[in-house]
Design an enzyme around this catalytic site. Structure first.
Site, PDB file in Angstrom:
ATOM      1  CE1 TYR A 191       7.306   3.331 101.394  1.00 15.47           C
ATOM      2  CE2 TYR A 191       9.173   4.332 102.522  1.00 15.47           C
ATOM      3  CZ  TYR A 191       8.129   4.419 101.620  1.00 15.47           C
ATOM      4  OH  TYR A 191       7.919   5.587 100.932  1.00 15.47           O
ATOM      5  CE1 TYR A 199      15.176   5.538 100.518  1.00 13.14           C
ATOM      6  CE2 TYR A 199      13.495   4.292 101.687  1.00 13.14           C
ATOM      7  CZ  TYR A 199      13.849   5.232 100.736  1.00 13.14           C
ATOM      8  OH  TYR A 199      12.871   5.864 100.012  1.00 13.14           O
TER       9      TYR A 199
END
Length: 664
Positions: free
Chosen positions: A377, A381
């Site tokens: 997840y 980023y």
């Protein structure tokens, strides 16, 4: 009209002049008087933002020349101070006058920096001296560093004010085109300097600094791999302890955003109050400090990572991947409690009633292990904020490789830390452990040190578990190494003061370029544990410290001029001779010590000296997370050591052994 604007904006980038002229002309068609007031007011604000003689259109060469001029001007001012002090105190002893002169010069430097709004650049470290401050004021490199930082922030702040930082057609996403160009030039100069600097160690190995830097976290690929390793290690620990992952996104109030993001076009935000990205980052950090304290009082025990990245207009927001022990049997309930606690500090304290605050200011999402891991997840980023690898495009449709360069320029301009670990053990000790060979640790050293080295050091892991069968197996071993190291330090929620392993630093005694004592250098790892001691009928814990040096090389460096790169072999030969001369001097000093009967310097930093005297002992059972308190046993009536049972000794916070994580 155009000539008038160019005259007012003389020395500024052409892009700025175009924006001011276009907006001025647009406002003039509505109200000429109001447009003139707006134009002169804007130019005045931009001129007022120029600090320390820095002009918006200055190049790096201009800044270097101004730095040299600042150093010469300050040197003249300090010489004048010296003359005045000598005349006023001519009858005093020379040594006394010298000390007074240095103190007066240091006061002059501090006062000048405060007067010009540069008090943030006054050295505040403990080892800084008055003489060091005076030496800095005379050094062009010191002023060059100050002027470059000021110029970067002033330029980017003005670009944000002019509306040049946004995802629209006429703007630059995350950072302005001028700041991106400046940062690329800086990186190119740094790369060239590293490539023409040669280093030679005591073994005769020669490398350029660029090759050495590429092996560390300065390399984006290495940095990204290390971050993913640490995040994966946290996930392994969370799975073993039954902790669940939660992804949290917090952003700043609307008043800190220059632009509003629309479905078709971006529009200026009329509520924007002029907040710059570094000020918005300080706001988030302040609220996080308050939230962290409240979470600690609530006993959540948070650990994970925080990632700071910009919106399209440069305003920062945070993504936080956090694990914590669920307070209820349902993860949704605990995530809801976390969201309420976040809302108290990131929403309710500032503009809680603005439109869309509940939707956009805070987002809390519990990660479902059935849909994917927390590492997968957060991987996007991490990648898009370092080098953009394996990420196709960002949120605004820009190529990730290009947008990552803009994000890096944004973080460099505003001095924003992109990645920060929440809780857990310090990464510096982990990196240092990887420099220590497991065979260098004595057999009687602390068990925590042996276990941590065995799992952190790749050579130790291969010796126990066999060589890696594939890259995937090797990566899994490294992730398990971070998890084992964290558990050896007391777990992911242990406080720093309770950690067993710490950095070992040496005060080398060398002075820096400003005549001050240099900061201590990393030398290895020290383990502070407690051993069981029995005296008569009393059994108690006694502190013990083991020190182990890491493997390091001594390097000498020299620069090669760009037009003479063919001379690198000659430079290497000269540096090798210098290193051999140094090694000969060290051996000569060791022989002189041996001739005088002195002990030679040990090859390891393991402490085999007599432990702490028995007079220092634990006089009560410490509470959870409490610092151990020691009471000196006084003869005839002082506090006596409390006897510890076998069960109490096994439950001692620093007497635990590392869980066996080598086998499933």
């Amino acid at each position: 009209m155009r000539l008038h604007v160019e005259k007012l904006c003389q020395g500024w980038p052409a892009e700025w002049v175009d924006v001011i002229h276009r907006e001025w002309a647009k406002r003039r068609t509505v109200n000429a008087q109001a447009s003139a007031a707006w134009g002169f007011g804007l130019v005045g604000q931009l001129r007022a933002a120029e600090r320390a003689g820095v002009v918006h259109g200055d190049t790096d060469a201009d800044l270097c020349r101004k730095a040299e001029a600042e150093a010469r001007q300050m040197a003249g001012l300090l010489d004048a101070v010296s003359v005045r002090v000598a005349r006023a105190r001519a009858s005093k002893p020379a040594e006394w006058v010298k000390r007074l002169t240095v103190r007066a010069q240091a006061w002059t430097v501090r006062n000048d920096l405060r007067r010009r709004g540069l008090e943030d650049h006054i050295p505040k470290a403990k080892h800084n001296t008055a003489g060091g401050i005076v030496s800095r004021a005379r050094d062009p490199i010191f002023w060059r560093r100050i002027l470059r930082g000021i110029h970067a922030k002033v330029m980017e702040g003005a670009a944000i004010g002019l509306g040049l930082v946004h995802a629209g057609r006429r703007g630059g996403c995350y950072v302005s085109a001028q700041s991106l160009k400046r940062r690329r030039g800086q990186r190119a100069r740094n790369a060239e300097a590293l490539a023409r600097t040669v280093a030679v160690n005591e073994r005769g190995e020669a490398e350029t600094i660029a090759n050495l830097a590429a092996r560390g976290v300065a390399n984006g690929a290495v940095r990204r791999a290390e971050l993913m390793t640490r995040i994966s290690g946290f996930e392994l620990i969370a799975n073993d302890l039954g902790h669940r992952a939660t992804m949290v996104t917090v952003t700043c109030p609307s008043r800190m955003h220059k632009w509003r993001r629309g479905k078709v076009l971006d529009t200026p935000n009329p509520a924007y109050d002029g907040t710059l990205p570094n000020q918005a980052q300080a706001y988030l950090a302040k609220q996080w400090a308050r939230f962290r304290t409240a979470a600690a009082r609530a006993g959540l025990g948070l650990y994970g990572f925080r990632i700071a990245e910009p919106h399209h207009d440069g305003c920062p927001h945070w993504h936080m991947l956090m694990w914590f022990k669920p307070q209820t049997t349902k993860q949704a309930d605990s995530s809801l409690a976390l969201g309420l606690l976040l809302g108290r500090y990131f929403l309710s304290n500032d503009s809680p009633d603005e439109p869309g605050a509940d939707t956009y200011r805070i987002k809390v999402e519990a990660i479902d292990p059935r849909k994917g891991s927390a590492v997968a997840y957060v991987a996007k980023y991490v990648a898009k904020n370092i080098d953009g690898m394996h990420v196709g495009a960002d949120l605004y449709g820009n190529p990730a490789l290009e947008s990552s360069a803009r994000v890096e320029a944004w973080a460099s301009t505003w001095r924003i830390r992109q990645f920060q670990q929440i809780g857990g053990a310090p990464v510096t000790v982990w990196r240092e452990l990887r420099r220590v060979h497991p065979g260098a640790v004595p057999m009687d050293a602390a068990q925590q040190l042996h276990d941590a080295l065995m799992m952190v050091n790749v050579a130790g892991v291969d010796a126990v578990m066999g060589g890696p069968e594939s890259e995937q197996d090797e990566a899994q071993r490294i992730r398990a190494g971070w998890a084992a190291y964290t558990m050896a330090q007391g777990g992911p929620t242990a406080k720093r003061k309770a950690h067993t392993l710490r950095m070992l630093r040496d005060q080398h005694g060398e002075a820096n370029r400003y005549g001050e004592l240099g900061a201590p250098r990393a030398a290895g790892v020290q383990a502070t544990t407690f051993e069981r001691v029995t005296v008569g009928i009393c059994t108690f814990a006694r502190p013990r410290r083991d020190e182990v040096e890491s493997e390091r090389s001594a390097w000498v460096t020299a620069s090669v001029q760009p037009e003479d790169k063919g001379s690198i072999p000659r430079v290497v030969q000269r540096l090798t001779a210098v290193m051999q001369q140094r090694q000969g001097q060290i051996e000569q000093r060791q022989q002189e010590r041996a001739a005088r009967g002195e002990a030679a310097r040990p090859w390891t930093r393991v402490n085999n000296c007599t432990p702490e005297p028995i007079g220092y002992s634990v006089h009560r059972t410490p509470k959870r997370g409490e610092v151990f308190k020691w009471a000196k046993v006084r003869g005839g009536g002082g506090s006596q050591p409390k006897e510890l049972s076998d069960e109490q000794h096994e439950n001692h916070p620093r007497a635990h052994r590392l869980p066996d994580m080598r086998h499933p």
